[in-house]
Design an enzyme around this catalytic site. Structure first.
Site, PDB file in Angstrom:
ATOM      1  N   TYR A   1     -10.949   7.504  19.099  1.00  0.00           N
ATOM      2  CA  TYR A   1     -10.108   8.436  18.354  1.00  0.00           C
ATOM      3  C   TYR A   1      -9.491   9.505  19.261  1.00  0.00           C
ATOM      4  CZ  TYR A   1      -8.444  11.523  14.682  1.00  0.00           C
ATOM      5  OH  TYR A   1      -7.643  12.312  13.892  1.00  0.00           O
TER       6      TYR A   1
ATOM      7  N   GLU B   1      -1.007   9.507  21.667  1.00  0.00           N
ATOM      8  CA  GLU B   1       0.037   9.811  20.684  1.00  0.00           C
ATOM      9  C   GLU B   1       0.767  11.098  21.060  1.00  0.00           C
ATOM     10  OE1 GLU B   1      -1.709   9.913  16.757  1.00  0.00           O
ATOM     11  OE2 GLU B   1      -2.848   8.088  17.176  1.00  0.00           O
TER      12      GLU B   1
END
Length: 216
Positions: free
Chosen positions: A149, A156
């Site tokens: 994560y 991102e």
């Protein structure tokens, strides 16, 4: 109360197994195709299929909204829209973003595909198998996120940041501020989502331990 097992052909198990297959295909591309063709060809060959698979996750917002499963709506919306910002806002609308042609894109797809492949398989077996997911799948589901994560979020953000100058040049300053707004949303969003995952892990591992104690 004992959970009712659904047919593997019921809509929700089908959605999960098709999603697992989709992300499994992305993972296959990372492992088998990328070493052969490298970047930037790998990006151009995979960006559309990744976008399509990720857009299918919009279904999960409605699943949560109508309480088909017990999934917090806010965390679901946050996760889906942060991904859509990347795949639509950058992959499709700003395909010349520099970092998309580097290893950052490959690492992003690696983190996404492993996490999602495991997650959807876990959901499928939880819904459609009386025995539930295997212990290995449970361990992967509740422990991989510690690494995957933060890795995915970092990639991102790097990709969105890399797209800012191109967004302003191509669509104007407003589009740049839309991307910046999306980046700022990670500040409250990341701790909330990560805390949710930690809480899920606590419950999942506790349940697994209780089952293990009963069997032994």
């Amino acid at each position: 109360m004992r959970k009712q097992i659904q047919s593997p052909l019921a809509p929700l198990p089908l959605y999960n197994i098709f999603s697992a297959v989709g992300w499994g295909y992305v993972l296959y591309n990372v492992i088998s195709v990328f070493p052969k063709i490298q970047q930037p060809k790998f990006y151009y060959q995979t960006k559309n299929i990744v976008t399509m698979i990720q857009c299918c996750a919009v279904v999960e917002i409605f699943i949560s909204l109508f309480e088909v499963v017990r999934s917090p709506l806010i965390t679901t919306v946050s996760q889906v829209f942060s991904r859509l910002l990347v795949v639509i806002g950058v992959f499709q609308l700003l395909p010349e973003t520099p970092l998309l042609k580097t290893y950052t894109y490959v690492v992003l797809l690696s983190a996404w595909s492993v996490a999602e492949f495991v997650r959807y398989l876990y959901y499928f077996y939880s819904l459609a198998d009386k025995k539930g997911p295997s212990e290995v799948l449970v361990l992967l589901r509740y422990n991989l996120f510690w690494v995957l994560y933060p890795t995915g979020v970092a990639c991102e953000l790097l990709i969105i940041y890399s797209a800012l100058p191109l967004a302003e040049a191509k669509y104007g300053v407003f589009s740049k501020w839309v991307l910046l707004g999306g980046m700022l949303a990670y500040i409250p969003g990341f701790p909330v989502l990560f805390s949710h995952m930690v809480a899920q892990r606590r419950r999942g591992m506790k349940k697994m331990y209780q089952v293990f104690c009963k069997q032994n």
